[in-house]
Design a protein around this motif. Structure first.
Motif, PDB file in Angstrom:
ATOM      1  N   ILE A  53       1.398   4.650  -1.145  1.00 48.28           N
ATOM      2  CA  ILE A  53       0.303   4.377  -0.207  1.00 48.28           C
ATOM      3  C   ILE A  53       0.401   5.302   0.989  1.00 48.28           C
ATOM      4  CG2 ILE A  53      -0.688   2.625   1.338  1.00 48.28           C
ATOM      5  CD1 ILE A  53       0.575   0.518  -0.618  1.00 48.28           C
ATOM      6  N   ARG A  54      -0.743   5.929   1.336  1.00 47.74           N
ATOM      7  CA  ARG A  54      -0.774   6.778   2.526  1.00 47.74           C
ATOM      8  C   ARG A  54      -1.835   6.230   3.484  1.00 47.74           C
ATOM      9  NH1 ARG A  54      -3.561  11.387   4.737  1.00 47.74           N
ATOM     10  NH2 ARG A  54      -5.192  11.275   3.161  1.00 47.74           N
ATOM     11  N   PRO A  55      -1.409   5.676   4.624  1.00 46.47           N
ATOM     12  CA  PRO A  55      -2.400   5.179   5.584  1.00 46.47           C
ATOM     13  C   PRO A  55      -3.174   6.328   6.215  1.00 46.47           C
ATOM     14  CG  PRO A  55      -0.214   4.260   6.012  1.00 46.47           C
ATOM     15  CD  PRO A  55      -0.039   5.404   5.055  1.00 46.47           C
ATOM     16  N   ILE A  56      -4.450   6.062   6.518  1.00 44.93           N
ATOM     17  CA  ILE A  56      -5.315   7.061   7.165  1.00 44.93           C
ATOM     18  C   ILE A  56      -5.791   6.462   8.490  1.00 44.93           C
ATOM     19  CG2 ILE A  56      -7.441   8.404   6.944  1.00 44.93           C
ATOM     20  CD1 ILE A  56      -7.230   7.954   3.872  1.00 44.93           C
ATOM     21  N   SER A  57      -5.641   7.204   9.566  1.00 45.52           N
ATOM     22  CA  SER A  57      -6.080   6.685  10.868  1.00 45.52           C
ATOM     23  C   SER A  57      -7.597   6.775  10.987  1.00 45.52           C
ATOM     24  CB  SER A  57      -5.436   7.475  12.006  1.00 45.52           C
ATOM     25  OG  SER A  57      -4.062   7.195  12.041  1.00 45.52           O
ATOM     26  N   CYS A  58      -8.189   5.752  11.593  1.00 46.64           N
ATOM     27  CA  CYS A  58      -9.643   5.721  11.748  1.00 46.64           C
ATOM     28  C   CYS A  58     -10.053   5.977  13.192  1.00 46.64           C
ATOM     29  CB  CYS A  58     -10.191   4.367  11.316  1.00 46.64           C
ATOM     30  SG  CYS A  58     -10.022   4.110   9.569  1.00 46.64           S
ATOM     31  N   MET A  59     -11.348   6.269  13.385  1.00 48.26           N
ATOM     32  CA  MET A  59     -11.865   6.654  14.692  1.00 48.26           C
ATOM     33  C   MET A  59     -11.718   5.561  15.749  1.00 48.26           C
ATOM     34  SD  MET A  59     -15.982   6.499  13.954  1.00 48.26           S
ATOM     35  CE  MET A  59     -16.532   6.259  15.651  1.00 48.26           C
ATOM     36  N   HIS A  60     -11.582   4.298  15.321  1.00 43.98           N
ATOM     37  CA  HIS A  60     -11.454   3.234  16.312  1.00 43.98           C
ATOM     38  C   HIS A  60      -9.996   2.870  16.559  1.00 43.98           C
ATOM     39  CE1 HIS A  60     -11.861   1.392  12.325  1.00 43.98           C
ATOM     40  NE2 HIS A  60     -11.097   0.429  12.772  1.00 43.98           N
ATOM     41  N   SER A 110      -8.909  -0.554   2.572  1.00 43.73           N
ATOM     42  CA  SER A 110      -8.483  -1.201   3.808  1.00 43.73           C
ATOM     43  C   SER A 110      -7.298  -2.110   3.543  1.00 43.73           C
ATOM     44  CB  SER A 110      -9.625  -2.029   4.397  1.00 43.73           C
ATOM     45  OG  SER A 110     -10.710  -1.198   4.699  1.00 43.73           O
ATOM     46  N   LEU A 111      -6.294  -2.004   4.392  1.00 43.93           N
ATOM     47  CA  LEU A 111      -5.152  -2.922   4.407  1.00 43.93           C
ATOM     48  C   LEU A 111      -4.291  -2.862   3.151  1.00 43.93           C
ATOM     49  CD1 LEU A 111      -7.162  -5.841   6.018  1.00 43.93           C
ATOM     50  CD2 LEU A 111      -5.337  -4.565   7.146  1.00 43.93           C
ATOM     51  N   ALA A 112      -4.385  -1.756   2.390  1.00 43.00           N
ATOM     52  CA  ALA A 112      -3.530  -1.607   1.207  1.00 43.00           C
ATOM     53  C   ALA A 112      -2.059  -1.695   1.605  1.00 43.00           C
ATOM     54  CB  ALA A 112      -3.796  -0.268   0.524  1.00 43.00           C
ATOM     55  N   ASN A 113      -1.768  -1.181   2.806  1.00 42.29           N
ATOM     56  CA  ASN A 113      -0.373  -1.159   3.263  1.00 42.29           C
ATOM     57  C   ASN A 113       0.181  -2.538   3.579  1.00 42.29           C
ATOM     58  OD1 ASN A 113      -2.333  -1.072   5.257  1.00 42.29           O
ATOM     59  ND2 ASN A 113      -1.077   0.020   6.731  1.00 42.29           N
ATOM     60  N   TRP A 114      -0.658  -3.545   3.686  1.00 49.00           N
ATOM     61  CA  TRP A 114      -0.185  -4.899   3.987  1.00 49.00           C
ATOM     62  C   TRP A 114      -0.446  -5.871   2.838  1.00 49.00           C
ATOM     63  CZ3 TRP A 114       2.905  -4.165   7.761  1.00 49.00           C
ATOM     64  CH2 TRP A 114       2.591  -3.273   8.796  1.00 49.00           C
ATOM     65  N   SER A 115      -1.003  -5.377   1.727  1.00 47.01           N
ATOM     66  CA  SER A 115      -1.435  -6.298   0.675  1.00 47.01           C
ATOM     67  C   SER A 115      -0.398  -6.486  -0.425  1.00 47.01           C
ATOM     68  CB  SER A 115      -2.733  -5.787   0.042  1.00 47.01           C
ATOM     69  OG  SER A 115      -3.787  -5.873   0.967  1.00 47.01           O
ATOM     70  N   SER A 116      -0.421  -7.653  -1.053  1.00 49.45           N
ATOM     71  CA  SER A 116       0.443  -7.928  -2.202  1.00 49.45           C
ATOM     72  C   SER A 116      -0.242  -7.504  -3.495  1.00 49.45           C
ATOM     73  CB  SER A 116       0.736  -9.427  -2.287  1.00 49.45           C
ATOM     74  OG  SER A 116       1.213  -9.912  -1.065  1.00 49.45           O
ATOM     75  N   TYR A 117      -1.566  -7.729  -3.545  1.00 47.19           N
ATOM     76  CA  TYR A 117      -2.307  -7.427  -4.768  1.00 47.19           C
ATOM     77  C   TYR A 117      -3.567  -6.640  -4.446  1.00 47.19           C
ATOM     78  CZ  TYR A 117       0.676 -11.009  -6.827  1.00 47.19           C
ATOM     79  OH  TYR A 117       1.752 -11.731  -7.242  1.00 47.19           O
ATOM     80  N   GLN A 118      -4.142  -6.137  -5.522  1.00 45.36           N
ATOM     81  CA  GLN A 118      -5.334  -5.309  -5.386  1.00 45.36           C
ATOM     82  C   GLN A 118      -6.323  -5.659  -6.492  1.00 45.36           C
ATOM     83  OE1 GLN A 118      -4.557  -1.083  -6.019  1.00 45.36           O
ATOM     84  NE2 GLN A 118      -6.100  -0.608  -4.476  1.00 45.36           N
ATOM     85  N   CYS A 161      -6.499   3.174   3.734  1.00 44.34           N
ATOM     86  CA  CYS A 161      -5.435   3.859   3.000  1.00 44.34           C
ATOM     87  C   CYS A 161      -5.941   4.629   1.797  1.00 44.34           C
ATOM     88  CB  CYS A 161      -4.414   2.846   2.488  1.00 44.34           C
ATOM     89  SG  CYS A 161      -3.635   1.907   3.791  1.00 44.34           S
ATOM     90  N   GLU A 162      -5.103   5.572   1.391  1.00 47.68           N
ATOM     91  CA  GLU A 162      -5.246   6.221   0.114  1.00 47.68           C
ATOM     92  C   GLU A 162      -4.110   5.668  -0.758  1.00 47.68           C
ATOM     93  OE1 GLU A 162      -5.402  10.453   0.431  1.00 47.68           O
ATOM     94  OE2 GLU A 162      -6.239  10.680  -1.569  1.00 47.68           O
ATOM     95  N   VAL A 163      -4.400   5.349  -2.016  1.00 43.77           N
ATOM     96  CA  VAL A 163      -3.381   4.774  -2.896  1.00 43.77           C
ATOM     97  C   VAL A 163      -3.278   5.646  -4.149  1.00 43.77           C
ATOM     98  CG1 VAL A 163      -2.615   2.704  -4.127  1.00 43.77           C
ATOM     99  CG2 VAL A 163      -4.014   2.461  -2.072  1.00 43.77           C
ATOM    100  N   PHE A 164      -2.042   6.003  -4.491  1.00 41.56           N
ATOM    101  CA  PHE A 164      -1.818   6.870  -5.661  1.00 41.56           C
ATOM    102  C   PHE A 164      -1.111   6.082  -6.758  1.00 41.56           C
ATOM    103  CE2 PHE A 164      -1.850   9.395  -1.822  1.00 41.56           C
ATOM    104  CZ  PHE A 164      -2.740  10.413  -2.130  1.00 41.56           C
ATOM    105  N   TYR A 165      -1.473   6.348  -8.014  1.00 37.11           N
ATOM    106  CA  TYR A 165      -0.892   5.654  -9.168  1.00 37.11           C
ATOM    107  C   TYR A 165      -0.304   6.701 -10.105  1.00 37.11           C
ATOM    108  CZ  TYR A 165      -4.218   2.359  -7.236  1.00 37.11           C
ATOM    109  OH  TYR A 165      -4.919   1.569  -6.374  1.00 37.11           O
ATOM    110  N   ASP A 166       0.992   6.598 -10.330  1.00 32.37           N
ATOM    111  CA  ASP A 166       1.681   7.575 -11.165  1.00 32.37           C
ATOM    112  C   ASP A 166       2.391   6.817 -12.290  1.00 32.37           C
ATOM    113  OD1 ASP A 166       2.933   9.776 -12.193  1.00 32.37           O
ATOM    114  OD2 ASP A 166       4.376   9.993 -10.544  1.00 32.37           O
ATOM    115  N   ASP A 167       1.761   6.778 -13.477  1.00 35.05           N
ATOM    116  CA  ASP A 167       2.289   6.012 -14.612  1.00 35.05           C
ATOM    117  C   ASP A 167       2.657   4.575 -14.229  1.00 35.05           C
ATOM    118  OD1 ASP A 167       1.966   7.932 -16.581  1.00 35.05           O
ATOM    119  OD2 ASP A 167       3.918   8.873 -16.140  1.00 35.05           O
ATOM    120  N   VAL A 168       1.747   3.938 -13.548  1.00 33.17           N
ATOM    121  CA  VAL A 168       1.981   2.548 -13.132  1.00 33.17           C
ATOM    122  C   VAL A 168       1.694   1.625 -14.313  1.00 33.17           C
ATOM    123  CG1 VAL A 168       1.271   0.720 -11.549  1.00 33.17           C
ATOM    124  CG2 VAL A 168       1.361   3.089 -10.760  1.00 33.17           C
TER     125      VAL A 168
END
Lengths: 389, 342
Positions: free
Chosen positions: A197-204, A160-168, A210-217
């Motif tokens: 980051i790929r946002p996913i729409s929810c039923m509400h 949730s809210l990965a698209n608006w976050s600074s840290y995880q 979101c889905e978050v991908f890590y490529d040699d991070v």
């Protein structure tokens, strides 16, 4: 046992009440987008500037250094004053911050905690993966030590809210041969190269899941909290924070909503088309039970905070409260659909937006731990029932 | 300071009550072949332990604690499925004390004089004279009948002022009578300000909370030892989740009863709301757990060789005290919402 607040605490309550009355934003919190993030940051900053951020967080990291009871009073008054949902700062304030306070290094606490309280850095929770939902310990996002860095590859989901976050709060697999003992808890910066980051729409209707991908991070080793391969313990030790005093704000909000529904049941025509809905026996019965259930939830939270105050080892009460909280919430909003009748199909039929809230409540018994897993935890840890296969 | 954890002293009280009940009045006393005596023969012994005088001031010969400790004791009494007349003794002693009848109050509280609890059936009028039809529990050998209404009035009706009819009780080990009072003179009574209805709901809720705990423990202990398909049935989620729900219901009811007992002891404005909410939830949850403890036991669960069925039956009995779930729902809806932050 006692429910009396001390004179100091009562005094504190009055100060909180006065400040909130004067400062709670009067404009509605935006549901989405950059305006939502700006709103949350400005409101958190306002609380910090006036000395109300992090009531029970240590003073040296920007908190107010007060007691859990004062934190409780704050959340009670916050809910009564109609304070906005913590939103993009929920994870930072209710989970990441308390985790760092409990298990972070001095440098981590000094750097990250004030930035949360000042409203600069929202956090998200990178735990679940496509193949690791309820079975969290099977997570496979790989991290390999390379020089002073961890190199991360894999993906997280339901963030949730990965698209608006600074840290995880990021859980990664550092030892593939040890299930629980091969996980590391690391602070992940969301704007590092290789993070997408790929946002996913929810039923509400929200698209902040979101889905978050890590490529040699590359994440510096100094971001590890609690040591390499100690991540499961760090995550478990602080699982209760997700529903600590912040749950009280939710519960008071739930009490308020139940009272609003009782008022609604007096106003709206009931299922027989002539009398007010409250005259319908089943509606009245359910409303009364909801009143009792939110009263019980409050008592359970007071008990949980009382135990924390005494530094008693937390038992399974956090899980009991989380289960009861989420299922009661669903019953509350389900009630609203019966009161709205056919109007529940019209999203704008009421300023309270009952249908949107109802649809949103459906996720509550899944996100943050499913009811089924919670019942397993209660059965196994509280009652001592054998683990299933 | 806000604190909902039982104190060391309170825990000692709980332990001593649980010890006594465990050895003298185990739930197994209700089995058909049981040799252990019923609680009726131990009334003065229980009275001597102070259970019915927890909230009676020391100056009146009581223990001098309050409703908080009293509710904790009654939770244990509910856990062991005792007669509802334990409530009649505790409230009956208060009625006598409120009326200035110190000797009678002490005799009731000490268990030397027995009081039976009566539930109104239909409308009743409670004052110097009492009119109405009641159901009385375990009334044989009782000297008085405690009658209460929903407004707080209470009276002790003398045995001889009552017309009795024996009913066929559905609850093992509890006798049932119809008691008709027609303009019966009841000089030992208390007006609505006495608040008998709030005490009644609190103590009944407390017994229901104890019953929820007892049902939870009986079910989960059985689920650990009963084997099917090569493993304890408690390893199956279908059974485990039933037990977890019983744990949740016990915890929710217990926490609310504790909260309510503090508001009652402090005579807070929301005492009636909290006690009614506790009685409502206790009734609803005990009925569910009383059914599920039988289900978890499978075939033996609905035989009299297993204690499970007593939990369901006593859940119905306690639920009826002061009116069942549906009535409590109406009563709770009639209450103003409590101020959220006292």
């Amino acid at each position: 046992m006692n429910l009396d607040f001390t004179p100091d605490e009562r005094d504190f309550r009055l100060q909180v009440r006065e400040w909130l009355r004067a400062n709670v934003p009067t404009d509605r919190r935006p549901d989405d987008g950059a305006e939502m993030l700006a709103f949350d940051k400005a409101w958190q900053r306002k609380q910090f500037d006036d000395g109300w951020a992090g009531i029970s967080w240590p003073k040296e990291y920007g908190g107010a250094g007060l007691s859990l009871i004062q934190q409780l009073i704050w959340f009670e008054e916050y809910a009564l004053a109609g304070g906005p949902y913590l939103g993009t700062f929920f994870v930072a304030l209710s989970h990441a911050g308390p985790t760092l306070i409990a298990r972070g290094s001095e440098a981590q606490k000094a750097y990250y905690l004030p930035r949360i309280l000042k409203g600069e850095t929202p956090w998200c929770q990178g735990f679940s993966e496509p193949g690791a939902g309820s079975d969290l310990a099977s997570l496979r996002t790989r991290a390999v030590v390379d020089g002073d860095d961890l190199v991360v590859n894999g993906s997280k989901i339901w963030t949730s809210l990965a698209n608006w976050s600074s840290y995880q709060e990021l859980l990664v697999r550092t030892d593939p041969d040890s299930r629980y003992g091969g996980i590391t808890w690391v602070i992940g910066q969301m704007d590092l190269p290789g993070v997408s980051i790929r946002p996913i729409s929810c039923m509400h209707g929200s698209a902040d899941f979101c889905e978050v991908f890590y490529d040699d991070v590359r994440i510096p080793l100094k971001n590890v909290v609690g040591g390499i391969n100690d991540g499961w313990n760090v995550a478990m030790a602080t699982l209760g924070f997700e529903r600590g005093t912040a749950a009280l704000a939710e519960q008071i909000e739930m009490s308020r909503v139940v009272e609003e529904l009782i008022a609604l049941a007096h106003e709206r025509v009931g299922p027989d088309g002539t009398r007010p809905a409250i005259q319908d026996d089943e509606i009245a019965a359910r409303l009364a039970t909801l009143r009792a259930e939110v009263a019980a939830l409050r008592a359970m939270s007071y008990a949980s905070i009382s135990r924390a105050q005494r530094d008693l080892v937390p038992g399974s009460e956090g899980t009991l409260i989380a289960l009861y909280n989420t299922e009661t919430l669903q019953r509350i909003y389900r009630m609203s659909t019966d009161l709205m009748g056919p109007d529940m199909l019209d999203l704008d039929a009421s300023p309270s937006r009952w249908t949107t809230q109802y649809l949103r409540s459906i996720m509550q018994t899944i996100a943050g731990g499913t009811s089924e897993i919670r019942r397993n935890i209660i059965g196994e840890r509280l009652l001592g029932l054998p683990r299933g296969r | 300071m806000v604190d909902l954890v039982v104190s060391v002293e309170q825990q000692q009280i709980i332990d001593s009550v649980a010890d006594y009940l465990g050895s003298k009045l185990p739930v197994a006393r209700l089995r058909p072949d049981a040799k252990s005596p019923s609680e009726m023969s131990l009334w003065s012994e229980m009275g001597a332990l102070g259970w019915f005088m927890m909230a009676l001031p020391e100056s009146a010969g009581g223990v001098g604690l309050g409703e908080v400790e009293e509710a904790l004791v009654f939770r244990q009494l509910g856990r062991h499925l005792l007669s509802p007349n334990v409530i009649a003794s505790a409230i009956g002693a208060r009625v006598a004390a409120a009326r200035g009848q110190a000797d009678l109050a002490l005799a009731i509280a000490a268990g030397r004089t027995r009081v039976a609890l009566a539930n109104p059936i239909g409308p009743v009028a409670i004052g110097e004279r009492v009119d109405g039809r009641f159901q009385a529990f375990d009334a044989e050998g009782a000297d008085w009948l405690l009658v209460l209404d929903d407004a707080g009035s209470a009276a002790l009706a003398p045995r001889e002022a009552i017309r009795w009819r024996t009913l066929s009780s559905a609850i093992d080990g509890v006798t049932l009578h119809e008691a008709i009072l027609a303009g019966a003179r009841c000089p030992v009574g208390a007006p609505a300000t006495f608040g008998g209805h709030v005490l009644l709901r609190l103590l009944a809720a407390s017994m229901l909370a104890g019953l929820c705990e007892g049902a939870r423990d009986l079910a989960s202990e059985y689920a650990k030892v009963r084997q099917q398909f090569g493993q304890p049935i408690g390893a199956f989620q279908a059974i485990k989740h039933k037990c977890s729900d019983m744990a949740l219901r016990a915890d929710a009811t217990g926490a609310l009863v504790n909260f309510a007992s503090i508001t009652v002891a402090a005579r807070r404005d929301d005492a009636e709301f909290q006690a009614t909410a506790a009685k409502l939830l206790g009734g609803q949850y005990a009925l569910l757990s009383g059914k599920e403890v039988i289900q978890v036991h499978g075939g033996i669960g609905f035989t009299v060789e297993c204690d499970a069925h007593h939990f369901l039956k006593r859940a119905h009995l306690y639920d009826q005290i002061g009116g069942g779930v549906r009535r409590q729902q109406r009563l709770l809806l009639a209450q103003p919402a409590p101020e959220m932050a006292a």
